[in-house]
Design a protein around this motif. Sequence first.
Motif, PDB file in Angstrom:
ATOM      1  N   TYR A 134       0.836  -1.210   0.000  1.00 15.41           N
ATOM      2  CA  TYR A 134       0.000   0.000   0.000  1.00 15.41           C
ATOM      3  C   TYR A 134       0.862   1.248   0.000  1.00 15.41           C
ATOM      4  O   TYR A 134       1.977   1.247   0.527  1.00 15.41           O
ATOM      5  N   ASP A 140       1.708   4.723   1.663  1.00 15.78           N
ATOM      6  CA  ASP A 140       1.686   5.008   3.092  1.00 15.78           C
ATOM      7  C   ASP A 140       0.396   5.703   3.530  1.00 15.78           C
ATOM      8  O   ASP A 140      -0.142   5.413   4.601  1.00 15.78           O
ATOM      9  N   LYS A 197      -2.493   3.175   4.226  1.00 17.90           N
ATOM     10  CA  LYS A 197      -2.293   2.026   5.119  1.00 17.90           C
ATOM     11  C   LYS A 197      -3.197   2.151   6.344  1.00 17.90           C
ATOM     12  O   LYS A 197      -3.314   3.216   6.939  1.00 17.90           O
ATOM     13  N   GLY A 198      -3.847   1.041   6.679  1.00 21.16           N
ATOM     14  CA  GLY A 198      -4.756   1.042   7.814  1.00 21.16           C
ATOM     15  C   GLY A 198      -6.156   1.511   7.471  1.00 21.16           C
ATOM     16  O   GLY A 198      -7.072   1.372   8.293  1.00 21.16           O
ATOM     17  N   ARG A 199      -6.325   2.070   6.286  1.00 21.42           N
ATOM     18  CA  ARG A 199      -7.658   2.539   5.879  1.00 21.42           C
ATOM     19  C   ARG A 199      -8.195   1.753   4.681  1.00 21.42           C
ATOM     20  O   ARG A 199      -9.395   1.508   4.589  1.00 21.42           O
ATOM     21  N   THR A 231      -8.055  -1.693   2.169  1.00 16.44           N
ATOM     22  CA  THR A 231      -7.700  -3.103   2.167  1.00 16.44           C
ATOM     23  C   THR A 231      -7.932  -3.685   0.783  1.00 16.44           C
ATOM     24  O   THR A 231      -9.041  -3.581   0.231  1.00 16.44           O
ATOM     25  N   SER A 242     -12.645   5.073   6.230  1.00 13.57           N
ATOM     26  CA  SER A 242     -12.150   6.350   6.793  1.00 13.57           C
ATOM     27  C   SER A 242     -11.681   7.282   5.693  1.00 13.57           C
ATOM     28  O   SER A 242     -10.590   7.863   5.770  1.00 13.57           O
TER      29      SER A 242
END
Length: 114
Positions: free
Chosen positions: A56, A58, A61-63, A65, A81
Amino acid sequence: VQLQASGGGMVQPGGSLSLSCSASPSISSFMGWYRQAPGGSREFVALITNSGDTHYRDSVKGRFTISRDNPKSTIFLQLNSLKPEDTAVYFCYAGGTWKNPHYSGQGTQVTVSS
């Protein structure tokens, strides 16, 4: 090979969207997404290999998938998000690099706005 993307739309900040992209005929190469905002340059978003390894940018990332259904040569991108700066046309691609993909689908618009 044709890549058919679907999904996208308009959401408020913090909202979610789902994108999908199917390859026909089926392919075994890695697949991914890049995006381009109006007046902006192309940006890598995410990719997934045939074995399921993911990468991903940066800022997502975390948002976001990325996932893959190999038998159907279909990839998915779940966008959570969401931020206004995620607004762009999102393109799926396969093989090559995100700057020079072997195959690229038509874009799908993602707009994040209040």
